[in-house]
Motif scaffolding. Structure first.
Motif, PDB file in Angstrom:
ATOM      1  N   VAL A 201       8.250  15.971 -11.184  1.00 51.03           N
ATOM      2  CA  VAL A 201       8.405  14.390 -10.556  1.00 51.03           C
ATOM      3  C   VAL A 201       7.947  14.630  -8.921  1.00 51.03           C
ATOM      4  CG1 VAL A 201      10.018  12.720  -9.839  1.00 51.03           C
ATOM      5  CG2 VAL A 201      10.163  13.563 -12.160  1.00 51.03           C
ATOM      6  N   GLY A 202       7.147  13.644  -8.729  1.00 51.40           N
ATOM      7  CA  GLY A 202       6.649  13.500  -7.138  1.00 51.40           C
ATOM      8  C   GLY A 202       8.296  13.455  -6.317  1.00 51.40           C
ATOM      9  N   PHE A 203       8.046  13.843  -5.151  1.00 49.95           N
ATOM     10  CA  PHE A 203       9.131  13.486  -4.359  1.00 49.95           C
ATOM     11  C   PHE A 203       8.612  13.557  -2.818  1.00 49.95           C
ATOM     12  CE2 PHE A 203      12.699  15.527  -1.486  1.00 49.95           C
ATOM     13  CZ  PHE A 203      13.329  14.289  -1.391  1.00 49.95           C
ATOM     14  N   ARG A 204       9.307  12.606  -1.790  1.00 51.64           N
ATOM     15  CA  ARG A 204       9.081  12.850  -0.409  1.00 51.64           C
ATOM     16  C   ARG A 204      10.257  12.070   0.103  1.00 51.64           C
ATOM     17  NH1 ARG A 204       5.347   9.994   3.921  1.00 51.64           N
ATOM     18  NH2 ARG A 204       7.268   9.924   4.903  1.00 51.64           N
ATOM     19  N   TRP A 205      10.758  12.808   0.984  1.00 60.93           N
ATOM     20  CA  TRP A 205      12.087  12.062   1.675  1.00 60.93           C
ATOM     21  C   TRP A 205      11.635  10.967   2.464  1.00 60.93           C
ATOM     22  CZ3 TRP A 205      16.962  12.478   0.664  1.00 60.93           C
ATOM     23  CH2 TRP A 205      17.825  11.768   1.638  1.00 60.93           C
ATOM     24  N   PRO A 206      12.235   9.868   2.135  1.00 60.67           N
ATOM     25  CA  PRO A 206      11.778   8.454   2.738  1.00 60.67           C
ATOM     26  C   PRO A 206      11.881   8.541   4.286  1.00 60.67           C
ATOM     27  CG  PRO A 206      13.732   8.328   1.472  1.00 60.67           C
ATOM     28  CD  PRO A 206      13.474   9.585   1.205  1.00 60.67           C
ATOM     29  N   ASP A 207      11.164   7.769   5.047  1.00 67.22           N
ATOM     30  CA  ASP A 207      11.387   7.497   6.227  1.00 67.22           C
ATOM     31  C   ASP A 207      12.727   7.053   6.590  1.00 67.22           C
ATOM     32  OD1 ASP A 207       8.914   8.908   7.125  1.00 67.22           O
ATOM     33  OD2 ASP A 207       7.635   7.073   6.703  1.00 67.22           O
ATOM     34  N   ALA A 208      13.026   5.850   5.784  1.00 66.59           N
ATOM     35  CA  ALA A 208      14.083   5.073   5.937  1.00 66.59           C
ATOM     36  C   ALA A 208      15.182   5.569   4.751  1.00 66.59           C
ATOM     37  CB  ALA A 208      13.881   3.709   5.509  1.00 66.59           C
ATOM     38  N   PHE A 209      16.535   6.038   5.330  1.00 62.50           N
ATOM     39  CA  PHE A 209      17.468   6.681   4.595  1.00 62.50           C
ATOM     40  C   PHE A 209      18.782   6.544   5.294  1.00 62.50           C
ATOM     41  CE2 PHE A 209      20.481   9.664   2.958  1.00 62.50           C
ATOM     42  CZ  PHE A 209      20.375   9.343   1.845  1.00 62.50           C
ATOM     43  N   PRO A 210      19.726   6.002   4.657  1.00 59.61           N
ATOM     44  CA  PRO A 210      19.774   5.328   3.194  1.00 59.61           C
ATOM     45  C   PRO A 210      19.265   3.753   3.253  1.00 59.61           C
ATOM     46  CG  PRO A 210      22.013   5.311   3.860  1.00 59.61           C
ATOM     47  CD  PRO A 210      21.101   6.002   5.096  1.00 59.61           C
ATOM     48  N   GLN A 211      18.756   3.378   2.235  1.00 61.60           N
ATOM     49  CA  GLN A 211      17.929   2.162   2.059  1.00 61.60           C
ATOM     50  C   GLN A 211      19.358   1.195   1.430  1.00 61.60           C
ATOM     51  OE1 GLN A 211      14.116   1.827   0.417  1.00 61.60           O
ATOM     52  NE2 GLN A 211      13.537   3.605   1.704  1.00 61.60           N
ATOM     53  N   SER A 212      19.370  -0.285   1.659  1.00 60.41           N
ATOM     54  CA  SER A 212      20.111  -1.202   0.861  1.00 60.41           C
ATOM     55  C   SER A 212      19.420  -1.327  -0.329  1.00 60.41           C
ATOM     56  CB  SER A 212      20.005  -2.507   1.744  1.00 60.41           C
ATOM     57  OG  SER A 212      20.867  -3.381   0.783  1.00 60.41           O
ATOM     58  N   SER A 213      20.562  -1.084  -1.306  1.00 61.64           N
ATOM     59  CA  SER A 213      20.234  -1.207  -2.715  1.00 61.64           C
ATOM     60  C   SER A 213      20.452  -2.621  -3.424  1.00 61.64           C
ATOM     61  CB  SER A 213      20.662  -0.025  -3.585  1.00 61.64           C
ATOM     62  OG  SER A 213      22.117   0.293  -3.430  1.00 61.64           O
ATOM     63  N   VAL A 214      20.906  -3.398  -2.666  1.00 67.25           N
ATOM     64  CA  VAL A 214      21.785  -4.697  -3.190  1.00 67.25           C
ATOM     65  C   VAL A 214      20.545  -5.554  -4.029  1.00 67.25           C
ATOM     66  CG1 VAL A 214      22.730  -6.760  -2.746  1.00 67.25           C
ATOM     67  CG2 VAL A 214      23.388  -4.813  -1.355  1.00 67.25           C
ATOM     68  N   LEU A 215      19.385  -5.771  -3.453  1.00 66.81           N
ATOM     69  CA  LEU A 215      18.513  -6.371  -4.098  1.00 66.81           C
ATOM     70  C   LEU A 215      18.150  -5.700  -5.348  1.00 66.81           C
ATOM     71  CD1 LEU A 215      16.370  -8.753  -4.227  1.00 66.81           C
ATOM     72  CD2 LEU A 215      14.768  -7.634  -2.773  1.00 66.81           C
ATOM     73  N   ALA A 216      17.667  -4.646  -5.320  1.00 71.14           N
ATOM     74  CA  ALA A 216      17.209  -3.863  -6.551  1.00 71.14           C
ATOM     75  C   ALA A 216      18.255  -3.613  -7.472  1.00 71.14           C
ATOM     76  CB  ALA A 216      16.772  -2.551  -5.808  1.00 71.14           C
ATOM     77  N   SER A 217      19.537  -3.794  -7.306  1.00 74.39           N
ATOM     78  CA  SER A 217      20.518  -3.488  -8.173  1.00 74.39           C
ATOM     79  C   SER A 217      20.935  -4.799  -8.860  1.00 74.39           C
ATOM     80  CB  SER A 217      22.070  -3.242  -7.386  1.00 74.39           C
ATOM     81  OG  SER A 217      21.729  -2.104  -7.001  1.00 74.39           O
ATOM     82  N   ARG A 218      20.580  -5.984  -8.049  1.00 72.53           N
ATOM     83  CA  ARG A 218      20.704  -7.319  -8.859  1.00 72.53           C
ATOM     84  C   ARG A 218      19.618  -7.606  -9.725  1.00 72.53           C
ATOM     85  NH1 ARG A 218      22.374 -10.889  -3.484  1.00 72.53           N
ATOM     86  NH2 ARG A 218      24.522 -10.276  -3.362  1.00 72.53           N
ATOM     87  N   VAL A 219      18.105  -7.188  -9.313  1.00 71.42           N
ATOM     88  CA  VAL A 219      17.274  -7.336 -10.351  1.00 71.42           C
ATOM     89  C   VAL A 219      17.214  -6.397 -11.552  1.00 71.42           C
ATOM     90  CG1 VAL A 219      14.804  -7.095 -10.408  1.00 71.42           C
ATOM     91  CG2 VAL A 219      15.708  -8.277  -8.542  1.00 71.42           C
TER      92      VAL A 219
END
Lengths: 199, 199
Positions: free
Chosen positions: B79-97
């Motif tokens: 699986v591809g991986f790169r450490w994101p420039d922004a960490f940690p990210q808010s997961s509220v929106l993604a979790s609701r969707v």
């Protein structure tokens, strides 16, 4: 061709090192990898990172879970386990004796017996009579071994191993390192470390 | 006989949840176990345990190692991986969707795509256009889905899942739970959790 080598860094205070010590020999044999056992002391490393106690005690919710986690893994690998009344225990004496034994033939058996005494038999491995019992069972002379373990060269060797561990960026045990400088942390990374060592 | 069930609790902010999300479907199929995907928010749980940031940021020596650790596992599973420039990210929106999608047919594909966007494509999953892009690729209507995701029942559901996670003694993600109340923490415990679920 010589076998690839994996260094197995452990602290007798570390319960996940106990699990790794019970698993590593057959897995390494099957993988065709030689293992070098490297005792070191986590205490000074944790202290330098601002932790004054075991993470099991510092993070109690996680610590309670980890005991359950160790139990499940011990059950799967068929090794006895009970959480010791004393935790964490000082591993200085046991580590020094292990270093003596690792220059001889009995170091790995001794190390496994120490881990078992601590994490399956509720014995206190900082007590010299407990270490003496283990040596006696292994038919190793107790007095001469204790004298060797308290000699300056062994004391220095344990300090140097601990300093080396700190320099390599260790933050827990067990840790596995390969000849090309790769670092793997945790009993659950043992298989991956063996695969890496063989590459 | 119905299949045994394993609950897969994840936070889109958690990189080890990313790895688990990429592995769980084929492993569970092979084991004959059904998986229920359960998004929740680690932030309030960490905060209640005295941690105000990701452990990756709070323990920098360990955090740097963990990035390397994730890289090695991602390489092994392909699986591809790169450490994101922004960490940690808010997961509220993604979790609701995700909760909307998990009541429909596209929740798991959406969840994997969110993890991939964050941890392989360096995208910021708290941005609604990123989530909209993912929905569009899955041929899911964007506006109606966003409206559903912001409705009270979904907001309540995410809060309830997070409260349930806290009550069960969670302290990280991913966490796997079985019908008999056993808790397994970490991508590296996925196989063990599946074995337990089948017992």
């Amino acid at each position: 061709m010589p076998k690839p080598v994996l260094d197995f860094w452990f602290d007798f205070a570390s319960v996940y090192s106990f699990l790794a010590s019970m698993r590593i020999a057959p897995l390494a044999d099957a993988a065709g990898v030689s293992v070098r056992w490297r005792p070191f002391l986590l205490g000074p490393i944790f202290a330098s990172q601002g932790m004054k106690d075991s993470p099991f005690n510092l993070f109690p919710v996680k610590g309670q879970h980890m005991i359950r986690d160790v139990q499940r893994t011990a059950d799967e690998i068929g090794v006895g386990f009970r959480w010791p009344d004393a935790f964490p225990q000082s591993s200085v004496l046991a580590s020094r004796v292990a270093l003596v034994g690792l220059k001889d033939t009995w170091g790995e058996d001794f190390s496994r017996a120490v881990f078992h005494a601590e994490y399956a038999e509720n014995r206190v491995i900082s007590e010299s009579h407990v270490i003496a019992d283990i040596l006696t069972k292994l038919k190793v002379p107790v007095d001469a071994t204790f004298a060797s373990a308290q000699a300056d060269d062994i004391k220095t060797e344990l300090r140097d191993l601990t300093a080396d561990a700190a320099k390599r960026g260790f933050f827990g045990a067990p840790t596995f390192t390969t000849a090309d400088g790769e670092l793997f942390w945790g009993n659950d990374r043992l298989e991956q470390a063996l695969r890496w060592a063989k590459k």
